[in-house]
Motif scaffolding. Structure first.
Motif, PDB file in Angstrom:
ATOM      1  N   GLN A   2       0.827  -1.205   0.000  1.00 39.91           N
ATOM      2  CA  GLN A   2       0.000   0.000   0.000  1.00 39.91           C
ATOM      3  C   GLN A   2       0.862   1.255   0.000  1.00 39.91           C
ATOM      4  O   GLN A   2       0.581   2.227  -0.718  1.00 39.91           O
ATOM      5  N   GLU A   3       1.937   1.248   0.779  1.00 40.76           N
ATOM      6  CA  GLU A   3       2.844   2.397   0.819  1.00 40.76           C
ATOM      7  C   GLU A   3       3.546   2.580  -0.524  1.00 40.76           C
ATOM      8  O   GLU A   3       3.739   3.706  -0.993  1.00 40.76           O
ATOM      9  N   VAL A   4       3.935   1.468  -1.144  1.00 43.35           N
ATOM     10  CA  VAL A   4       4.603   1.547  -2.447  1.00 43.35           C
ATOM     11  C   VAL A   4       3.669   2.151  -3.497  1.00 43.35           C
ATOM     12  O   VAL A   4       4.061   3.063  -4.246  1.00 43.35           O
ATOM     13  N   GLU A   5       2.445   1.661  -3.559  1.00 44.55           N
ATOM     14  CA  GLU A   5       1.505   2.151  -4.563  1.00 44.55           C
ATOM     15  C   GLU A   5       1.157   3.611  -4.329  1.00 44.55           C
ATOM     16  O   GLU A   5       1.000   4.385  -5.278  1.00 44.55           O
ATOM     17  N   ALA A   6       1.032   4.012  -3.072  1.00 41.39           N
ATOM     18  CA  ALA A   6       0.747   5.420  -2.773  1.00 41.39           C
ATOM     19  C   ALA A   6       1.885   6.307  -3.249  1.00 41.39           C
ATOM     20  O   ALA A   6       1.667   7.400  -3.790  1.00 41.39           O
ATOM     21  N   PHE A   7       3.111   5.826  -3.108  1.00 43.18           N
ATOM     22  CA  PHE A   7       4.272   6.593  -3.557  1.00 43.18           C
ATOM     23  C   PHE A   7       4.281   6.722  -5.078  1.00 43.18           C
ATOM     24  O   PHE A   7       4.484   7.798  -5.636  1.00 43.18           O
ATOM     25  N   ILE A   8       4.040   5.611  -5.771  1.00 47.69           N
ATOM     26  CA  ILE A   8       4.059   5.624  -7.234  1.00 47.69           C
ATOM     27  C   ILE A   8       2.959   6.512  -7.793  1.00 47.69           C
ATOM     28  O   ILE A   8       3.145   7.186  -8.813  1.00 47.69           O
ATOM     29  N   ASP A   9       1.812   6.531  -7.135  1.00 49.33           N
ATOM     30  CA  ASP A   9       0.662   7.277  -7.641  1.00 49.33           C
ATOM     31  C   ASP A   9       0.759   8.786  -7.423  1.00 49.33           C
ATOM     32  O   ASP A   9      -0.078   9.533  -7.928  1.00 49.33           O
ATOM     33  N   ARG A  10       1.750   9.238  -6.680  1.00 46.26           N
ATOM     34  CA  ARG A  10       1.904  10.684  -6.492  1.00 46.26           C
ATOM     35  C   ARG A  10       2.240  11.351  -7.829  1.00 46.26           C
ATOM     36  O   ARG A  10       3.135  10.935  -8.541  1.00 46.26           O
ATOM     37  N   LYS A  11       1.536  12.367  -8.171  1.00 47.57           N
ATOM     38  CA  LYS A  11       1.721  13.029  -9.462  1.00 47.57           C
ATOM     39  C   LYS A  11       3.132  13.579  -9.625  1.00 47.57           C
ATOM     40  O   LYS A  11       3.656  13.653 -10.737  1.00 47.57           O
ATOM     41  N   SER A  12       3.744  13.992  -8.518  1.00 45.02           N
ATOM     42  CA  SER A  12       5.066  14.610  -8.616  1.00 45.02           C
ATOM     43  C   SER A  12       6.141  13.629  -9.076  1.00 45.02           C
ATOM     44  O   SER A  12       7.225  14.040  -9.466  1.00 45.02           O
ATOM     45  N   TYR A  13       5.846  12.300  -9.040  1.00 48.51           N
ATOM     46  CA  TYR A  13       6.838  11.310  -9.441  1.00 48.51           C
ATOM     47  C   TYR A  13       6.484  10.614 -10.749  1.00 48.51           C
ATOM     48  O   TYR A  13       7.206   9.739 -11.199  1.00 48.51           O
ATOM     49  N   GLN A  14       5.402  10.991 -11.371  1.00 47.68           N
ATOM     50  CA  GLN A  14       4.937  10.274 -12.552  1.00 47.68           C
ATOM     51  C   GLN A  14       5.806  10.503 -13.781  1.00 47.68           C
ATOM     52  O   GLN A  14       5.711   9.776 -14.752  1.00 47.68           O
ATOM     53  N   ASP A  15       6.657  11.517 -13.771  1.00 43.37           N
ATOM     54  CA  ASP A  15       7.538  11.769 -14.910  1.00 43.37           C
ATOM     55  C   ASP A  15       8.948  11.261 -14.649  1.00 43.37           C
ATOM     56  O   ASP A  15       9.889  11.628 -15.352  1.00 43.37           O
ATOM     57  N   GLN A  16       9.111  10.421 -13.633  1.00 45.56           N
ATOM     58  CA  GLN A  16      10.431   9.900 -13.296  1.00 45.56           C
ATOM     59  C   GLN A  16      10.429   8.376 -13.349  1.00 45.56           C
ATOM     60  O   GLN A  16       9.394   7.730 -13.186  1.00 45.56           O
ATOM     61  N   ASN A  17      11.592   7.811 -13.590  1.00 51.13           N
ATOM     62  CA  ASN A  17      11.747   6.362 -13.555  1.00 51.13           C
ATOM     63  C   ASN A  17      11.905   5.911 -12.106  1.00 51.13           C
ATOM     64  O   ASN A  17      12.690   6.492 -11.351  1.00 51.13           O
TER      65      ASN A  17
END
Length: 279
Positions: free
Chosen positions: A13-28
């Protein structure tokens, strides 16, 4: 400017919440999972829009090649692997693997059984140190091992079978004394005969061991992973071998997560595939 961030997570759940943050969507983002029971399969499949775990999914389809791109045996382990496969007459992709976790999950004996009077009760503790009395549990272990080989045969009738177990005495019995020994069958059943039990990777006294002490475990899993089909039971070890194999969809579960045998017909009888589940 590229930047890196090291962030510890405690659950999916913590991993998915991190990935779903818009601020990280343009990064690998690279995720490293340690001691995760499924090896990251559920998360990988879900992020790729696949939720039907019964059909394997993209995780299973890429694992074999990805693993071999990233890892290879060290020279001394590779030498052992090549020498053993040549001695046993095994050719990569041309044999079936069969694995039995005899010491899982019990400190009281193999197969998860503890003696209570004349009854047997399933227990859940893991036996990482071994040294249980093989002769005492021989009949039960041999039944499980025989069924594992029967299931392996149903996957690829007539192909050689590489049999492995965390019980060295079980391997020795199957290879040297059982009905599969001494070329009595129309196909060979091979295994690594050793005078000692294979060392568990997280054995309690691992700090007292050296790297060569663990070579046998890596040798065995690599040879299992060179097979084209796998018959496995409880635990993740056999499932890992299946992911490494040349055909992850060719797999038989000879013992379910509750420790109950999934019976395969004895060799020589008509095959029945309804219990041989594909990942």
């Amino acid at each position: 400017t590229e930047r890196s961030l090291l962030a510890p997570f405690h659950n999916y759940q913590e991993v998915e919440a991190f990935i779903d943050r818009k601020s990280y969507q343009d990064q690998n983002i690279v995720l490293l999972l340690l001691q995760q029971w499924d090896g990251g399969r559920i998360l990988y499949n879900k992020r790729n829009g696949f939720t039907d775990e019964s059909k394997g999914g993209p995780y299973a389809s890429v694992f074999h090649d990805m693993f071999r791109v990233m890892f290879e045996p060290s020279p001394p382990v590779a030498l052992r692997i090549n020498s053993t496969m040549a001695k046993l007459g095994l050719i990569p992709g041309q044999y079936t693997g069969a694995h039995v976790r005899a010491r899982y999950p019990s400190n009281y004996g193999p197969l998860g059984f503890k003696e209570i009077g004349e009854k047997l009760k399933v227990v859940s503790s893991h036996d990482k140190e071994g040294n249980w009395p093989f002769e005492k549990y021989k009949d039960k272990v041999v039944d499980v091992a025989t069924n594992a080989i029967n299931c392996a045969y149903q996957l690829q009738p007539g192909k050689p079978i590489f049999f492995a177990s965390d019980s060295h005495q079980t391997v020795q019995y199957i290879v040297e004394e059982s009905r599969f020994a001494n070329n009595t069958m129309s196909f060979p059943v091979a295994g690594i005969v050793s005078p000692i039990e294979p060392l568990h990777l997280d054995t309690l006294n691992h700090t007292e061991k050296t790297c060569p002490d663990f070579y046998a475990a890596f040798e065995e899993i690599w040879i299992l992973g060179q097979s084209s089909c796998i018959s496995h039971g409880m635990g993740g070890y056999g499932r890992f071998a299946s992911l490494l194999s040349f055909n992850v969809s060719c797999v038989a579960g000879h013992r379910n997560h509750n420790g109950i045998l999934q019976q395969c017909p004895a060799i020589g009888k008509p095959p029945a595939f309804e219990h041989i589940a594909k990942l």
